[in-house]
Scaffold this active site. Structure first.
Site, short mmCIF file in Angstrom:
data_model
loop_
_atom_site.label_atom_id
_atom_site.label_comp_id
_atom_site.label_asym_id
_atom_site.label_seq_id
_atom_site.Cartn_x
_atom_site.Cartn_y
_atom_site.Cartn_z
N THR A 151 -18.29 3.29 -5.58
CA THR A 151 -18.10 4.61 -4.84
C THR A 151 -16.37 4.54 -4.09
O THR A 151 -16.57 3.88 -3.50
CB THR A 151 -19.50 4.73 -3.45
OG1 THR A 151 -19.02 3.80 -2.82
CG2 THR A 151 -20.79 5.15 -4.37
N ARG A 152 -16.75 5.15 -4.14
CA ARG A 152 -14.73 5.84 -3.83
C ARG A 152 -14.44 7.24 -2.56
O ARG A 152 -13.78 7.73 -2.57
CB ARG A 152 -13.73 5.89 -5.02
CG ARG A 152 -13.64 4.77 -6.23
CD ARG A 152 -12.61 4.82 -6.63
NE ARG A 152 -12.66 5.47 -7.38
CZ ARG A 152 -12.06 5.77 -8.46
NH1 ARG A 152 -11.08 5.31 -9.01
NH2 ARG A 152 -12.06 7.04 -9.58
N GLY A 153 -15.70 7.39 -1.70
CA GLY A 153 -15.55 8.04 -1.04
C GLY A 153 -15.10 9.66 -1.54
O GLY A 153 -16.02 10.18 -2.41
N GLU A 154 -13.98 10.27 -0.78
CA GLU A 154 -13.39 11.56 -0.91
C GLU A 154 -13.30 11.59 -2.56
O GLU A 154 -12.68 12.43 -3.62
CB GLU A 154 -12.48 12.54 -0.39
CG GLU A 154 -11.33 11.18 0.38
CD GLU A 154 -10.41 12.18 1.58
OE1 GLU A 154 -9.65 11.45 0.90
OE2 GLU A 154 -11.13 12.90 1.86
N GLY B 144 -14.32 10.55 -4.90
CA GLY B 144 -15.46 10.42 -5.97
C GLY B 144 -16.26 8.14 -6.57
O GLY B 144 -15.68 7.71 -6.10
N ASP C 80 -25.88 5.91 0.25
CA ASP C 80 -26.79 5.73 0.22
C ASP C 80 -27.28 7.32 0.14
O ASP C 80 -28.42 7.03 -1.48
CB ASP C 80 -27.21 5.91 1.47
CG ASP C 80 -26.65 4.38 1.99
OD1 ASP C 80 -27.01 3.13 1.01
OD2 ASP C 80 -26.86 4.22 3.34
#
Length: 278
Positions: free
Chosen positions: A204-207, A209, A239
Site C-alpha cells: 500500500t502506498r497511500g494516495e 495507490g 486496514d
C-alpha cells in the site's frame, strides 16, 4: 453463522488528544478495522481477539451487528488503550497500554471458524504472529504489519523470514517492505518478500495507490479520487483496504476486483472518524 474470513488481532480503545487538550475517544484496533471493512464489502467475518471488561458494551454490540463475535474473549482487566497525542508542531506520540492484549497469538479460535476460507493475522508483535501461524498450519493465511513494531522488523530478519514464508497474501506499506527486507527499492523489496515465500505481495502506498507483485509481474493501481475536503481522518485506510481486498479474495474474485473493493473501502473510511468501517 459460517464465515468466509477470520481476522485475529487487536480491538482497542483509542483516545485522540488534539493540541490544546481536546480529547476524542472511539473504538479502534487493526483487527476490527479489517473485519468491519471486509463485512461492508460483503464477506462473512469472524473476529478473534481479547478485550477487557472495560470495553464499552455498546461498542461490542455495534460490532456484533456486522461481524461474528464468538471469537471475542472478554477477560478481567483493561482493553488495550492507544493514545494518539498530536502537538502544535505536527509531531505525534502514541503511547500504548497493552492491558489484556498480551499473548494475542494464543487467543482461542472457535471450532466453528476453522472451516473459513481465509485467515488474516492483523498487526501484533512478530512473535505472536508466528504463534498464530503455527496454530493455523495448513490454512490459507494473509498478514499485515504496523509501524509500532518497526524496530522488530529492522532487527529480527530471521523471524520475519519465517513469518513471511508461511503467508499467502502479505500487506506491507512501502516503509515496512523496505525495512523488513533491508532493500533500498520497493520493487526489489517485493521480489525479496516473494522469494521468502509470500504468494502475493500487496504494497500500500497511500494516495499513490497499490503495488502488487505475484512472482511474475508488477501490477500498479492508483488510489480512487477523493476531494481534500472529504478527508476527515486518515486512520485505518490501509486496514480498510486490506479488509475490502480480502472480502473479494476469500470469495474467489479476480485480483482486479479485489483491489477495487479494497480501494473503495479505503476511500470510504477516510470520510469518517476512526478506523472502523461502521
Amino acid at each position: 453463522m459460517k464465515v468466509d474470513l477470520v481476522v485475529m488481532g487487536h480491538v482497542s480503545v483509542d483516545t485522540i488528544i488534539f493540541p490544546g487538550g481536546r480529547r476524542m475517544e472511539m473504538p479502534g484496533g487493526a483487527a476490527a478495522a479489517v473485519a468491519t471493512s471486509a463485512a461492508q464489502a460483503g464477506a462473512r467475518v469472524g473476529l478473534v481477539t481479547r478485550i477487557g471488561e472495560d470495553f464499552p458494551r455498546e461498542w461490542l454490540e455495534r460490532l456484533a451487528q456486522y461481524v461474528d463475535v464468538r471469537g471475542v474473549q472478554v477477560l478481567p482487566g483493561k482493553t488495550i488503550h492507544i493514545r494518539m497525542i498530536y502537538y502544535e508542531d505536527g509531531s505525534v506520540d502514541a503511547p500504548v497500554e497493552m492491558g489484556v492484549a498480551r499473548r494475542m497469538g494464543e487467543t482461542p479460535i472457535p471450532d466453528e471458524y476453522l472451516t473459513a476460507k481465509l485467515f488474516h493475522i492483523a498487526p501484533i508483535p512478530p512473535e505472536e504472529q508466528l504463534k498464530a501461524l503455527k496454530r493455523l498450519e495448513g490454512k490459507r493465511i494473509s498478514l499485515d504489519f504496523n509501524p509500532t513494531y518497526m524496530e522488530d522488523y529492522r532487527t529480527k530478519r530471521d523471524l520475519l523470514k519465517e513469518i513471511v514464508g508461511r503467508v499467502e497474501v502479505l500487506f506491507p506499506n512501502e516503509r515496512e517492505a523496505v525495512t523488513i527486507t533491508g532493500e533500498g527499492d520497493v520493487k526489489r523489496a517485493a521480489e525479496t518478500l516473494h522469494e521468502w515465500g509470500a504468494g502475493l505481495v500487496v504494497i500500500t502506498r497511500g494516495e499513490r495507490g497499490v503495488l502488487l507483485y505475484n512472482g511474475e509481474e508488477f501490477l500498479e493501481f492508483p488510489a480512487l479520487p477523493i476531494g481534500e475536503n472529504e478527508v476527515t481522518d486518515p486512520t485505518g485506510a490501509g486496514d480498510a483496504f486490506a479488509g475490502g481486498f480480502l472480502a473479494g479474495y476469500s470469495q474467489g474474485k479476480d485480483i482486479e476486483t479485489c483491489v477495487g473493493l479494497g480501494l473503495e473501502r479505503a476511500r470510504e473510511v477516510l470520510k469518517k472518524w476512526g478506523s472502523w468501517s461502521i
